[in-house]
Enzyme design. Structure first.
Site, PDB file in Angstrom:
ATOM      1  N   ARG A   1      -3.339  -2.085  16.553  1.00  0.00           N
ATOM      2  CA  ARG A   1      -2.513  -1.288  17.251  1.00  0.00           C
ATOM      3  C   ARG A   1      -2.420   0.086  16.558  1.00  0.00           C
ATOM      4  NH1 ARG A   1       3.450  -0.289  17.423  1.00  0.00           N
ATOM      5  NH2 ARG A   1       3.801   0.764  19.568  1.00  0.00           N
TER       6      ARG A   1
ATOM      7  N   HIS B   1       3.476   7.942  20.212  1.00  0.00           N
ATOM      8  CA  HIS B   1       4.291   7.519  18.977  1.00  0.00           C
ATOM      9  C   HIS B   1       4.901   8.783  18.304  1.00  0.00           C
ATOM     10  CE1 HIS B   1       4.834   3.718  16.364  1.00  0.00           C
ATOM     11  NE2 HIS B   1       5.489   4.578  15.812  1.00  0.00           N
TER      12      HIS B   1
ATOM     13  N   GLU C   1       8.740   3.112  21.564  1.00  0.00           N
ATOM     14  CA  GLU C   1      10.179   3.122  21.309  1.00  0.00           C
ATOM     15  C   GLU C   1      10.702   4.416  21.887  1.00  0.00           C
ATOM     16  OE1 GLU C   1      10.914   2.274  16.931  1.00  0.00           O
ATOM     17  OE2 GLU C   1      10.103   0.288  17.072  1.00  0.00           O
TER      18      GLU C   1
ATOM     19  N   ASN D   1       9.094  -4.522  19.687  1.00  0.00           N
ATOM     20  CA  ASN D   1       9.269  -4.327  18.236  1.00  0.00           C
ATOM     21  C   ASN D   1      10.770  -4.901  17.736  1.00  0.00           C
ATOM     22  OD1 ASN D   1       7.060  -2.788  18.421  1.00  0.00           O
ATOM     23  ND2 ASN D   1       7.931  -0.876  18.072  1.00  0.00           N
TER      24      ASN D   1
ATOM     25  N   TYR E   1      12.736  -5.868  14.307  1.00  0.00           N
ATOM     26  CA  TYR E   1      13.256  -5.649  12.801  1.00  0.00           C
ATOM     27  C   TYR E   1      14.329  -6.386  12.325  1.00  0.00           C
ATOM     28  CZ  TYR E   1       9.183  -2.570  12.640  1.00  0.00           C
ATOM     29  OH  TYR E   1       7.948  -1.919  12.870  1.00  0.00           O
TER      30      TYR E   1
ATOM     31  N   GLU F   1       5.484  -4.538  16.786  1.00  0.00           N
ATOM     32  CA  GLU F   1       5.807  -4.618  15.516  1.00  0.00           C
ATOM     33  C   GLU F   1       6.852  -5.523  14.961  1.00  0.00           C
ATOM     34  OE1 GLU F   1       7.183  -0.437  14.792  1.00  0.00           O
ATOM     35  OE2 GLU F   1       5.764   0.407  15.933  1.00  0.00           O
TER      36      GLU F   1
END
Ligand code: FCB
Length: 440
Positions: free
Chosen positions: A75, A119, A164, A288, A290, A353
């Site tokens: 990606r 991005h 995002e 994504n 985290y 991600e």
């Protein structure tokens, strides 16, 4: 042994401004990130993406690393200011040629190219004309998407429109922590809408492609069962998750969030038919993840990214943190995936991600532990019937971590920025093993 569904896709991710460098080469013109980096005080240590990991010149070597790891997919993102340097009008073939070469090199190695169209590197002239708070930017984005799609459609099957949009809108236009660094809460809400509209128009501009969008989602928990804390969690879940999921997947903004935002802005920038466009059918959702969020009533440092919910405070969940300060909680990923399956059933999911910043070490025990825990959470989610189709580690390479510059390292491959030498970290070897065995 932890197993994954047949055909599960294992990949790694990067983005254009964070790794490419060659900022002024072959016709590329500045993006908002070049401008932001050149503004004193915006990025730690005065770092910029001008050279980054020099991937623009070293992409063959980097694809070689991917082959060594056994990646099924890579990606990456396409830099709009390379392809259409002014953000509209003339197309720069030399910019497109770079991505043609990259894609061909990947295909020669049987690695599936997974491009993201945006991005965060908006061509500066579009920001000069008002940026994402202006509706026209969405139209320009769709035009650019059609250009890239036409150039690569014969070689690329999965496309991602945006990465995002929450960050682009609320860090870019509300807190100013990201480019273009504006602090205009009402403009941030408009930016979010025009990003979503741009996504929908881009989907429509890429007929017959398999298209998705990548959102940064999180698992939100209230600090207590007190009413104010429950309300805080509802608000943050609303702004971070539902404000993007609902329009894209159900063609509506969540009523409660629209109400929360009323003191900041009305929604008269939303025109008739927009939400139908935003909800143009997509083939997958990129997630994504985290870190989780524990929130309650309190005060937050101003300006808040949670426009309209400035009184919400993030609490310390008491967990270990990565070097960037993000709490580690793999269970939050499992809870998030189960929730997505419950509230937005049937849409195929990819983790686009997931990863961790730790100190500058090749024997990165902590990163291996982080990835191990989160990959296990993915397996568990799949075992519970979540339609999870793949996982991309962030990141293939150490890179330019936005306002943190080069100090925060997320790579599974170490980059020595002085020599551009790449060295596999233990996490890369661990990941290669997971891929080879199809699980843990
Ligand atoms: C995400 C971004 C990515 C990277 C990671 C750490 O928000 O999409 O570019 O910075 O965080």
């Amino acid at each position: 042994m932890t197993t994954f569904p047949p055909g599960f896709l294992w990949g790694a991710a990067t983005s254009s401004y964070q790794i490419e460098g060659a900022a002024a080469e072959d016709g590329r013109l500045p993006s908002i990130w070049d401008t932001f980096c050149a503004t004193p005080g915006k990025v730690d240590n005065g770092d910029t993406g001008a050279v980054a990991a020099d991937h623009y010149h070293r992409y063959r070597e980097d694809v070689g690393l991917m082959t060594e790891l056994g990646l099924g997919a890579y990606r990456f993102s396409i830099a709009w200011p390379r392809v259409q340097p002014l953000g509209s009008g003339a197309v720069n073939q030399r910019g497109l040629d770079f991505y043609r070469r990259l894609v061909d090199t990947l295909l020669e190695q049987d690695i599936e190219p997974w491009p993201t169209l945006y991005h965060w590197d908006l061509p500066q002239p579009l920001e000069d004309a008002g940026g994402w708070p202006e509706r026209d930017t969405a139209l320009r984005f769709a035009e650019y998407a059609a250009i890239v799609h036409e150039a690569l459609a014969d070689r690329v099957s999965h496309w991602t429109t945006l990465n995002e949009p929450w960050c682009s809108a609320y860090l870019g236009y509300a807190t100013g922590r990201h480019a273009p660094g504006r602090r205009e809460p009402a403009a941030a809400v408009r930016a979010a809408h025009h990003l979503l509209l741009g996504h929908g128009l881009a989907v429509q501009a890429m007929p017959e492609a398999r298209v998705g969008i990548t959102l940064n989602l999180t698992h939100v928990t209230p600090a207590s069962t007190a009413e104010q804390d429950l309300d805080a969690a509802r608000r943050i879940d609303g702004m971070q998750n539902r404000f993007f999921l609902d329009p894209v997947l159900t063609a509506a903004y969540p009523d409660d969030v629209v109400e929360d935002l009323a003191p900041i802005t009305g929604f008269d920038h939303v025109q008739e038919g927009d939400l139908k466009t935003v909800a143009a059918p997509i083939d997958f959702l990129g997630v994504n993840y985290y870190s989780p969020m524990l929130v309650g009533h309190g005060t937050t440092p101003s300006p808040s990214a949670y426009v309209g919910s400035e009184h919400v405070r993030q609490h310390d969940g008491g967990r270990q943190r990565t070097s960037i300060g993000w709490e580690i909680d793999a269970r939050g990923l499992l809870d998030l995936l189960l929730r997505l399956e419950r509230d937005y059933p049937a849409i195929p999911l990819y983790i686009t991600e997931n990863g961790a910043a730790f100190e500058d070490e090749v024997h990165d025990v902590a990163r291996v532990a982080y990835l191990d825990g989160h990959v296990r959470a993915c397996a568990e989610a799949a075992a519970h019937g979540v339609p999870l189709k793949g996982y991309f580690a962030w990141s293939l390479l150490d890179n330019f971590e936005w306002s943190y510059g080069y100090a925060q390292r997320f790579g599974i491959v170490h980059v020595d920025y002085a020599t551009q030498r790449r060295t596999l970290k233990d996490s890369a070897r661990w990941y290669a093993d997971v891929i080879r065995r199809g699980g843990l």
